[in-house]
Write a protein that holds these residues in place. Sequence first.
Motif, PDB file in Angstrom:
ATOM      1  N   PRO A   4      -3.292   5.810   1.721  1.00 45.48           N
ATOM      2  CA  PRO A   4      -3.512   4.815   0.663  1.00 45.48           C
ATOM      3  C   PRO A   4      -4.987   4.426   0.556  1.00 45.48           C
ATOM      4  O   PRO A   4      -5.728   4.468   1.544  1.00 45.48           O
ATOM      5  CB  PRO A   4      -2.660   3.625   1.112  1.00 45.48           C
ATOM      6  CG  PRO A   4      -1.671   4.196   2.068  1.00 45.48           C
ATOM      7  CD  PRO A   4      -2.366   5.331   2.746  1.00 45.48           C
ATOM      8  N   GLU A   5      -5.387   4.020  -0.646  1.00 44.71           N
ATOM      9  CA  GLU A   5      -6.757   3.582  -0.876  1.00 44.71           C
ATOM     10  C   GLU A   5      -6.758   2.183  -1.477  1.00 44.71           C
ATOM     11  O   GLU A   5      -5.890   1.855  -2.299  1.00 44.71           O
ATOM     12  CB  GLU A   5      -7.490   4.549  -1.807  1.00 44.71           C
ATOM     13  CG  GLU A   5      -7.703   5.921  -1.192  1.00 44.71           C
ATOM     14  CD  GLU A   5      -8.651   6.781  -2.009  1.00 44.71           C
ATOM     15  OE1 GLU A   5      -8.855   6.478  -3.197  1.00 44.71           O
ATOM     16  OE2 GLU A   5      -9.186   7.754  -1.453  1.00 44.71           O
ATOM     17  N   ILE A   6      -7.724   1.381  -1.066  1.00 46.47           N
ATOM     18  CA  ILE A   6      -7.844   0.022  -1.573  1.00 46.47           C
ATOM     19  C   ILE A   6      -9.292  -0.250  -1.979  1.00 46.47           C
ATOM     20  O   ILE A   6     -10.207   0.502  -1.649  1.00 46.47           O
ATOM     21  CB  ILE A   6      -7.398  -1.028  -0.533  1.00 46.47           C
ATOM     22  CG1 ILE A   6      -8.382  -1.089   0.650  1.00 46.47           C
ATOM     23  CG2 ILE A   6      -5.980  -0.744  -0.033  1.00 46.47           C
ATOM     24  CD1 ILE A   6      -8.177  -2.279   1.568  1.00 46.47           C
ATOM     25  N   PHE A  44      -8.792   1.131   6.598  1.00 48.03           N
ATOM     26  CA  PHE A  44      -9.216   1.770   5.349  1.00 48.03           C
ATOM     27  C   PHE A  44     -10.719   2.061   5.397  1.00 48.03           C
ATOM     28  O   PHE A  44     -11.510   1.434   4.684  1.00 48.03           O
ATOM     29  CB  PHE A  44      -8.896   0.863   4.157  1.00 48.03           C
ATOM     30  CG  PHE A  44      -7.448   0.465   4.075  1.00 48.03           C
ATOM     31  CD1 PHE A  44      -6.500   1.340   3.567  1.00 48.03           C
ATOM     32  CD2 PHE A  44      -7.022  -0.779   4.526  1.00 48.03           C
ATOM     33  CE1 PHE A  44      -5.159   0.981   3.495  1.00 48.03           C
ATOM     34  CE2 PHE A  44      -5.690  -1.149   4.469  1.00 48.03           C
ATOM     35  CZ  PHE A  44      -4.755  -0.261   3.951  1.00 48.03           C
ATOM     36  N   THR A  79       0.813  -1.218   0.000  1.00 47.54           N
ATOM     37  CA  THR A  79       0.000   0.000   0.000  1.00 47.54           C
ATOM     38  C   THR A  79       0.843   1.264   0.000  1.00 47.54           C
ATOM     39  O   THR A  79       0.294   2.365  -0.042  1.00 47.54           O
ATOM     40  CB  THR A  79      -0.910   0.038   1.236  1.00 47.54           C
ATOM     41  OG1 THR A  79      -0.092   0.218   2.407  1.00 47.54           O
ATOM     42  CG2 THR A  79      -1.736  -1.229   1.365  1.00 47.54           C
ATOM     43  N   VAL A  99      -4.870  -2.576  -4.470  1.00 49.20           N
ATOM     44  CA  VAL A  99      -4.532  -1.225  -4.029  1.00 49.20           C
ATOM     45  C   VAL A  99      -4.824  -0.249  -5.154  1.00 49.20           C
ATOM     46  O   VAL A  99      -4.370  -0.428  -6.289  1.00 49.20           O
ATOM     47  CB  VAL A  99      -3.050  -1.139  -3.618  1.00 49.20           C
ATOM     48  CG1 VAL A  99      -2.694   0.285  -3.199  1.00 49.20           C
ATOM     49  CG2 VAL A  99      -2.759  -2.124  -2.476  1.00 49.20           C
ATOM     50  N   ASP A 137      -1.141   3.885  -3.950  1.00 46.13           N
ATOM     51  CA  ASP A 137      -0.071   3.571  -3.008  1.00 46.13           C
ATOM     52  C   ASP A 137       0.963   4.688  -2.932  1.00 46.13           C
ATOM     53  O   ASP A 137       2.040   4.504  -2.361  1.00 46.13           O
ATOM     54  CB  ASP A 137       0.618   2.253  -3.387  1.00 46.13           C
ATOM     55  CG  ASP A 137       1.293   2.305  -4.751  1.00 46.13           C
ATOM     56  OD1 ASP A 137       1.204   3.349  -5.431  1.00 46.13           O
ATOM     57  OD2 ASP A 137       1.902   1.296  -5.151  1.00 46.13           O
TER      58      ASP A 137
END
Length: 289
Positions: free
Chosen positions: A199-201, A220, A144, A191, A194
């Motif tokens: 960070p976004e998933i 998250f 991430t 992901v 990153d």
Amino acid sequence: MSATLDAPLPSAEQIAQVRVPTTRRYLMCRPEYFTVEYSINPWMDPSCAVDTRVAVEQWTALKETYEALGHKVELIDPEPGLPDMVFAANSGTVIDGVVLGSRFRAEQRAAEADHFRRWFLRNGYRDVTMPTSINEAEGDFAWTGTVLLAGTGFRTDPGAHAEAQEVLGVPFVSLRLVDPRYYHLDTALFVLDDRSARPEICYYPDAFSAGSQRVLRRLFPDAVLATAADAECLGLNGVSDGHNVVLPVEATALGSRLADRGYQPVYVDISELRKSGGGPKCCTMELRD
């Protein structure tokens, strides 16, 4: 983004302004010998006909998609007798130029690991470690940018998570997979961004144990949540550069939700490769130098 966890999410327009793609380098393997001649996951049925020519065409389109997006694609030569070598993500994890190889659970794939090890050494990598624990690399490891999300439950052993931390020098969070259809982490989570401080998933909650779902919600809270339909077409086996998100062509509903967050979905047909349980990410190892 400066929004607090308690503040409303930014609008799609606000988010879209900050989605910035970053150039990536990938390692891929042409599916010259691709077929389904054994079954090591629920997607694989040796009695189902496979068209290797179509698999090569679909893989080529995926490679060309990456190149059209500005990414660099490196190639490793396929080997006869290793039909799953096309799924390069399973054979190495590279962070800051440090390489942790793979050790497969299924004997049918075991020989792939050394072919990739030799590729790394031939191509200038000197910090290459082969694992002692069962470790299916980016199949079960998702970086991430701040923490390594590490899957277990079907393939990679829990002990491989601590080994990855020691070799790669990054912290990990273990996540347990519970649905055999989503046997690798990269079939249930990917992901999106990153390179940012936050960070976004995207992930499919039902693929994970109850405890792992709580962990993901805590880490998250603004993740994009996928549906069963998204997961069933391997929509979670996506590849993102921070703006463009490469998805299977069937994952249009997921793509629409990602577009609402400011991402740009890019669709590819991986129907032939899916007969072995693989999608865009399975075919793609990221070389993070």
